[in-house]
Motif scaffolding. Structure first.
Motif: not given
Ligand code: ADP
Length: 260
Positions: A192, A248, A222, A206
């Motif tokens: 990210i 994380f 998240l 997202r």
């Molecule tokens: P989603 O259901 O879209 O995954 P989340 O709230 O879980 O929603 O995550 C928000 C955004 O954070 C994701 O859409 C993605 O872009 C980014 N993200 C979350 N975890 C990761 C990860 N492990 N690696 C890369 N991007 C991540």
């Protein structure tokens, strides 16, 4: 409007003192705006699956026997969209329950080893052999809400699988530390870029909308993690490098440790 602040002004007037009580409109307006945004986002997300389901249902109801194969592919789409809607609604409900102040955090002993083993097994099933998933465990048990902590960790691990291309690896680690027990979920995924990191825990935020839909995300994972951690006085730290991977980390306070 329990969040609304009362402001008391004491105003001198003709040798008397008057008291003027007002509401902090800016604060309550800000909260109202956040609520409205949330409802707008939620209904926007629900509209597409609903449109697809209703459209195909209408077509399906007009099909004749010769079109059975078209029917079955339409039905498959309807089922997929229906499941997506179900996940969204479940996550929205979880989030609103977590937000409600009346709903206190339970304080039960959490068997961390058992919980993390289950989560890793579920992640292995989701990955279907496409990733290496390891558990590095040495930490203590903690006190808190088992359901909430499971859902937060599970969201982090599921994301690691969903945002890591085939052949990548994921490590879930649980260790004791001076500041308290610490969980980390590290992946070798897409990563990210830094400008997105501070906004990831916002609802429906997202980095790449189309990719999240493909990977069956609801955009609320998240946000749920953030609320669970807030309720347990734990902190989330995200480190990530695009194209290399993400980590994380969740730092629990010493007060969550089981007293022996
Ligand atoms: P989603 O259901 O879209 O995954 P989340 O709230 O879980 O929603 O995550 C928000 C955004 O954070 C994701 O859409 C993605 O872009 C980014 N993200 C979350 N975890 C990761 C990860 N492990 N690696 C890369 N991007 C991540």
């Amino acid at each position: 409007f329990r969040e609304r602040k009362l402001i008391v002004h004491i105003i001198p007037f003709e040798n008397r003192r008057q008291i003027l009580v007002t509401h902090d409109v800016t604060e309550s307006e800000r909260i109202d705006m956040m609520r409205r945004d949330f409802i707008a986002n939620a209904s926007h997300e629900l509209r597409t699956p609903l449109t697809v389901i209703n459209g195909f249902l209408e077509i399906a109801s007009m099909q004749t026997d010769e079109n059975v194969s078209i029917m079955s592919s339409h039905l498959k789409l309807m089922v997929e969209q229906g499941q997506r809607m179900q996940r969204l609604v479940e996550d929205m409900l979880t989030l609103s329950r977590l937000e409600s102040a009346e709903f206190q955090v339970r304080s039960e002993t959490i068997d961390m080893q058992m919980m993390l083993k289950h989560i890793v097994q579920e992640a292995q099933a989701l990955s279907a052999g496409k990733h290496q998933i390891a558990l590095d465990f040495s930490g203590p048990n903690i006190q808190g809400s088992s359901d909430e902590i499971r859902s937060a960790i599970s969201n982090l691990v599921t994301n690691a699988v969903r945002y890591t291309p085939e052949g990548g690896s994921i490590t879930v680690a649980w260790h004791a530390g001076e500041k308290g027990p610490k969980l980390s979920v590290q992946d070798t995924g897409i990563g990210i870029s830094s400008e997105h990191i501070s906004r990831l825990t916002e609802r429906f935020y997202r980095v790449d909308k189309s990719r999240s839909r493909e990977t069956q995300g609801t955009g609320l994972g998240l946000a749920i993690v953030k609320h669970v951690l807030l309720r347990h006085n734990a902190q989330l730290v995200i480190e990530s490098t695009p194209g290399v991977g993400s980590k994380f980390c969740v730092q629990f306070p010493v007060s969550r440790l089981i007293e022996s």
